[in-house]
Scaffold this motif. Structure first.
Motif, PDB file in Angstrom:
ATOM      1  N   LEU A 101      -4.972   5.986   1.777  1.00 17.52           N
ATOM      2  CA  LEU A 101      -4.088   5.380   2.768  1.00 17.52           C
ATOM      3  C   LEU A 101      -4.882   4.603   3.809  1.00 17.52           C
ATOM      4  N   LYS A 102      -5.938   5.199   4.319  1.00 17.91           N
ATOM      5  CA  LYS A 102      -6.756   4.516   5.333  1.00 17.91           C
ATOM      6  C   LYS A 102      -7.373   3.240   4.771  1.00 17.91           C
ATOM      7  N   VAL A 103      -7.943   3.319   3.603  1.00 16.84           N
ATOM      8  CA  VAL A 103      -8.578   2.147   3.000  1.00 16.84           C
ATOM      9  C   VAL A 103      -7.545   1.083   2.661  1.00 16.84           C
ATOM     10  N   GLY A 104      -6.400   1.503   2.111  1.00 16.15           N
ATOM     11  CA  GLY A 104      -5.358   0.546   1.760  1.00 16.15           C
ATOM     12  C   GLY A 104      -4.803  -0.185   2.965  1.00 16.15           C
ATOM     13  N   LEU A 105      -4.504   0.551   4.031  1.00 13.39           N
ATOM     14  CA  LEU A 105      -3.974  -0.096   5.239  1.00 13.39           C
ATOM     15  C   LEU A 105      -5.021  -0.970   5.918  1.00 13.39           C
ATOM     16  N   PHE A 106      -6.272  -0.527   5.906  1.00 14.34           N
ATOM     17  CA  PHE A 106      -7.346  -1.346   6.470  1.00 14.34           C
ATOM     18  C   PHE A 106      -7.472  -2.658   5.690  1.00 14.34           C
ATOM     19  N   SER A 107      -7.393  -2.578   4.368  1.00 15.92           N
ATOM     20  CA  SER A 107      -7.491  -3.804   3.564  1.00 15.92           C
ATOM     21  C   SER A 107      -6.284  -4.717   3.804  1.00 15.92           C
ATOM     22  N   ASP A 108      -5.114  -4.141   4.066  1.00 15.78           N
ATOM     23  CA  ASP A 108      -3.954  -4.962   4.405  1.00 15.78           C
ATOM     24  C   ASP A 108      -4.147  -5.688   5.736  1.00 15.78           C
ATOM     25  N   THR A 112       0.808  -1.214   0.000  1.00 12.02           N
ATOM     26  CA  THR A 112       0.000   0.000   0.000  1.00 12.02           C
ATOM     27  C   THR A 112       0.845   1.270   0.000  1.00 12.02           C
ATOM     28  N   LEU A 113       1.787   1.377   0.904  1.00 12.04           N
ATOM     29  CA  LEU A 113       2.572   2.609   0.975  1.00 12.04           C
ATOM     30  C   LEU A 113       3.430   2.795  -0.263  1.00 12.04           C
TER      31      LEU A 113
END
Length: 162
Positions: A139-146, A119-120
């Motif tokens: 960023l929030k959605v990507g890290l949450f999905s990770d 994500t990052l």
């Protein structure tokens, strides 16, 4: 598809080769433009690992995860995967060499590798390439999905193989 696209462009009177060359020039400029973002991300990851912060953080949270039967060996992978694809792949390779591909840890690591994304890295490189400066929701959605991908990978492997 390889034959269809040039034929379609030819019948629509689109200069196929010239369009390809223009796209290649744009791609080269994009590649040059993302180099500073790549260097910054690589330095940050190297500092994170070399400083001992990764090991410290894993040692801090591993007792909580062991309560849920999550092996401490895969925790660094959960932390590295959103940061770096190559670093997480190297870590997964080390886990598989150490524990074997058919071990529970090897299966969990492989499933995490396929269930999460960098994500990052994606946000840094691709958003930087197109000039997006406000990516806080991505960023929030990507890290949450990770996080969801990590836990889903672990619990499915525990359910099937553990």
């Amino acid at each position: 598809m390889i034959a269809f696209i040039p034929l379609y462009a030819y019948f629509k009177k689109v200069p196929v080769y010239e369009s390809f060359v223009d796209g290649a020039k744009d791609g080269f400029n994009t590649a040059i433009g993302i180099i500073p973002n790549l260097v910054g991300m690589m330095v940050a990851i190297s500092v994170f690992r070399a400083s001992g912060a990764l090991e410290f953080f894993v040692g801090l949270i591993s007792p909580m995860f062991e309560y849920f039967r999550i092996p401490a060996e895969v925790l660094p992978l959960g932390l590295l995967r959103p940061l770096t694809g190559t670093g997480s792949l190297a870590f997964t390779t080390d886990l598989i060499k150490t524990y074997g591909p058919d071990s529970l840890i090897g299966r969990i690591a492989s499933t995490i590798q396929g269930s999460t994304d960098t994500t990052l890295y994606v946000l840094t490189v691709y958003f930087g390439a197109v000039g997006i400066r406000n990516g806080r929701y991505a960023l929030k959605v990507g890290l949450f999905s990770d996080v969801v991908g990590f836990f889903a990978a672990v619990f499915i492997c525990l359910l099937l193989f553990g």
